[in-house]
Write a protein that holds these residues in place. Structure first.
Motif, PDB file in Angstrom:
ATOM      1  N   ASN A 273     -12.091   4.145  65.690  1.00 48.89           N
ATOM      2  CA  ASN A 273     -12.867   3.230  64.858  1.00 48.89           C
ATOM      3  C   ASN A 273     -13.801   2.301  65.639  1.00 48.89           C
ATOM      4  O   ASN A 273     -14.629   1.634  65.027  1.00 48.89           O
ATOM      5  CB  ASN A 273     -11.928   2.393  63.976  1.00 48.89           C
ATOM      6  N   THR A 274     -13.658   2.238  66.960  1.00 49.27           N
ATOM      7  CA  THR A 274     -14.585   1.414  67.730  1.00 49.27           C
ATOM      8  C   THR A 274     -15.981   1.987  67.656  1.00 49.27           C
ATOM      9  O   THR A 274     -16.959   1.280  67.878  1.00 49.27           O
ATOM     10  CB  THR A 274     -14.182   1.332  69.222  1.00 49.27           C
ATOM     11  N   GLY A 275     -16.079   3.300  67.387  1.00 52.33           N
ATOM     12  CA  GLY A 275     -17.382   3.942  67.317  1.00 52.33           C
ATOM     13  C   GLY A 275     -17.936   4.301  68.679  1.00 52.33           C
ATOM     14  O   GLY A 275     -19.075   4.755  68.804  1.00 52.33           O
ATOM     15  N   LEU A 276     -17.137   4.091  69.724  1.00 57.17           N
ATOM     16  CA  LEU A 276     -17.578   4.406  71.087  1.00 57.17           C
ATOM     17  C   LEU A 276     -17.555   5.910  71.339  1.00 57.17           C
ATOM     18  O   LEU A 276     -18.204   6.400  72.252  1.00 57.17           O
ATOM     19  CB  LEU A 276     -16.668   3.720  72.112  1.00 57.17           C
ATOM     20  N   PHE A 277     -16.803   6.629  70.506  1.00 54.73           N
ATOM     21  CA  PHE A 277     -16.640   8.058  70.730  1.00 54.73           C
ATOM     22  C   PHE A 277     -17.339   8.852  69.641  1.00 54.73           C
ATOM     23  O   PHE A 277     -17.414   8.429  68.490  1.00 54.73           O
ATOM     24  CB  PHE A 277     -15.154   8.415  70.777  1.00 54.73           C
ATOM     25  N   ALA A 278     -17.862   9.995  70.044  1.00 51.76           N
ATOM     26  CA  ALA A 278     -18.635  10.823  69.118  1.00 51.76           C
ATOM     27  C   ALA A 278     -17.776  11.308  67.959  1.00 51.76           C
ATOM     28  O   ALA A 278     -18.244  11.399  66.825  1.00 51.76           O
ATOM     29  CB  ALA A 278     -19.234  11.997  69.864  1.00 51.76           C
ATOM     30  N   ASN A 279     -16.523  11.639  68.240  1.00 49.51           N
ATOM     31  CA  ASN A 279     -15.639  12.117  67.173  1.00 49.51           C
ATOM     32  C   ASN A 279     -14.182  11.804  67.508  1.00 49.51           C
ATOM     33  O   ASN A 279     -13.870  11.299  68.591  1.00 49.51           O
ATOM     34  CB  ASN A 279     -15.841  13.624  66.946  1.00 49.51           C
ATOM     35  N   TYR A 280     -13.317  12.165  66.592  1.00 45.32           N
ATOM     36  CA  TYR A 280     -11.886  11.875  66.736  1.00 45.32           C
ATOM     37  C   TYR A 280     -11.294  12.602  67.951  1.00 45.32           C
ATOM     38  O   TYR A 280     -10.478  12.037  68.679  1.00 45.32           O
ATOM     39  CB  TYR A 280     -11.168  12.311  65.454  1.00 45.32           C
ATOM     40  N   GLY A 281     -11.749  13.835  68.147  1.00 46.22           N
ATOM     41  CA  GLY A 281     -11.250  14.624  69.278  1.00 46.22           C
ATOM     42  C   GLY A 281     -11.547  13.980  70.611  1.00 46.22           C
ATOM     43  O   GLY A 281     -10.720  13.994  71.521  1.00 46.22           O
ATOM     44  N   GLU A 282     -12.732  13.414  70.709  1.00 44.08           N
ATOM     45  CA  GLU A 282     -13.135  12.758  71.949  1.00 44.08           C
ATOM     46  C   GLU A 282     -12.307  11.497  72.198  1.00 44.08           C
ATOM     47  O   GLU A 282     -11.887  11.238  73.329  1.00 44.08           O
ATOM     48  CB  GLU A 282     -14.619  12.390  71.870  1.00 44.08           C
ATOM     49  N   ALA A 283     -12.064  10.730  71.128  1.00 45.98           N
ATOM     50  CA  ALA A 283     -11.227   9.527  71.240  1.00 45.98           C
ATOM     51  C   ALA A 283      -9.818   9.917  71.673  1.00 45.98           C
ATOM     52  O   ALA A 283      -9.206   9.253  72.513  1.00 45.98           O
ATOM     53  CB  ALA A 283     -11.188   8.797  69.893  1.00 45.98           C
ATOM     54  N   LYS A 284      -9.327  11.028  71.119  1.00 43.16           N
ATOM     55  CA  LYS A 284      -7.993  11.524  71.444  1.00 43.16           C
ATOM     56  C   LYS A 284      -7.911  11.940  72.915  1.00 43.16           C
ATOM     57  O   LYS A 284      -6.961  11.610  73.616  1.00 43.16           O
ATOM     58  CB  LYS A 284      -7.675  12.722  70.539  1.00 43.16           C
ATOM     59  N   TRP A 285      -8.935  12.668  73.339  1.00 45.45           N
ATOM     60  CA  TRP A 285      -8.979  13.121  74.741  1.00 45.45           C
ATOM     61  C   TRP A 285      -8.969  11.913  75.670  1.00 45.45           C
ATOM     62  O   TRP A 285      -8.231  11.881  76.647  1.00 45.45           O
ATOM     63  CB  TRP A 285     -10.241  13.963  74.976  1.00 45.45           C
ATOM     64  N   PHE A 286      -9.800  10.923  75.379  1.00 44.91           N
ATOM     65  CA  PHE A 286      -9.914   9.748  76.238  1.00 44.91           C
ATOM     66  C   PHE A 286      -8.609   8.963  76.283  1.00 44.91           C
ATOM     67  O   PHE A 286      -8.162   8.546  77.361  1.00 44.91           O
ATOM     68  CB  PHE A 286     -11.060   8.856  75.747  1.00 44.91           C
ATOM     69  N   LEU A 287      -7.988   8.779  75.137  1.00 36.71           N
ATOM     70  CA  LEU A 287      -6.724   8.036  75.086  1.00 36.71           C
ATOM     71  C   LEU A 287      -5.633   8.761  75.874  1.00 36.71           C
ATOM     72  O   LEU A 287      -4.867   8.142  76.611  1.00 36.71           O
ATOM     73  CB  LEU A 287      -6.296   7.832  73.628  1.00 36.71           C
ATOM     74  N   ASN A 288      -5.596  10.083  75.735  1.00 41.21           N
ATOM     75  CA  ASN A 288      -4.649  10.889  76.507  1.00 41.21           C
ATOM     76  C   ASN A 288      -4.881  10.719  78.001  1.00 41.21           C
ATOM     77  O   ASN A 288      -3.934  10.566  78.771  1.00 41.21           O
ATOM     78  CB  ASN A 288      -4.822  12.375  76.163  1.00 41.21           C
ATOM     79  N   PHE A 289      -6.144  10.763  78.369  1.00 43.09           N
ATOM     80  CA  PHE A 289      -6.502  10.642  79.778  1.00 43.09           C
ATOM     81  C   PHE A 289      -6.073   9.277  80.330  1.00 43.09           C
ATOM     82  O   PHE A 289      -5.433   9.193  81.381  1.00 43.09           O
ATOM     83  CB  PHE A 289      -8.016  10.843  79.943  1.00 43.09           C
ATOM     84  N   ILE A 290      -6.409   8.211  79.610  1.00 40.93           N
ATOM     85  CA  ILE A 290      -6.078   6.847  80.051  1.00 40.93           C
ATOM     86  C   ILE A 290      -4.561   6.662  80.154  1.00 40.93           C
ATOM     87  O   ILE A 290      -4.063   6.060  81.109  1.00 40.93           O
ATOM     88  CB  ILE A 290      -6.687   5.808  79.063  1.00 40.93           C
ATOM     89  N   THR A 291      -3.843   7.201  79.165  1.00 41.84           N
ATOM     90  CA  THR A 291      -2.387   7.070  79.168  1.00 41.84           C
ATOM     91  C   THR A 291      -1.788   7.747  80.396  1.00 41.84           C
ATOM     92  O   THR A 291      -0.983   7.156  81.123  1.00 41.84           O
ATOM     93  CB  THR A 291      -1.797   7.686  77.884  1.00 41.84           C
ATOM     94  N   ARG A 292      -2.189   8.998  80.645  1.00 40.26           N
ATOM     95  CA  ARG A 292      -1.651   9.735  81.796  1.00 40.26           C
ATOM     96  C   ARG A 292      -2.085   9.116  83.111  1.00 40.26           C
ATOM     97  O   ARG A 292      -1.292   9.048  84.055  1.00 40.26           O
ATOM     98  CB  ARG A 292      -2.090  11.200  81.730  1.00 40.26           C
TER      99      ARG A 292
END
Ligand SMILES: *[C@@H]1O[C@H](CO)[C@@H](O)[C@H](O)[C@H]1NC(C)=O
Length: 68
Positions: free
Chosen positions: A33-52
């Motif tokens: 919802n920040t709108g920083l990501f093009a789509n939900y998949g991209e937000a998911k990928w980024f969050l996964n990356f940051i978490t790991r």
């Protein structure tokens, strides 16, 4: 100084993992919802990356501290 980094990553890991449950991922919705990501998949990928990355950094820093 070193312990400050450890503390920082420990807090980050907790803050990143606690809101992410298998059934509901509040953090992912907020990221999306920040709108920083093009789509939900991209937000998911980024969050996964940051978490790991945070978990990995915490382990590496802890390992260095233990071996020192
Ligand atoms: C993600 O955000 C977009 C636009 O910001 C929105 O249209 C979409 O419904 C959101 N997806 C989810 C699963 O919340």
């Amino acid at each position: 100084m070193f312990n400050l980094f450890r503390f920082f990553f420990a807090v980050l890991v907790i803050l990143l993992i606690v809101p992410q449950t298998p059934t509901e991922n509040n953090l992912l919705r907020q990221f999306n919802n920040t709108g920083l990501f093009a789509n939900y998949g991209e937000a998911k990928w980024f969050l996964n990356f940051i978490t790991r990355f945070s978990i990995f950094m915490f382990f590496v820093i802890t390992l260095i501290a233990v071996l020192k």
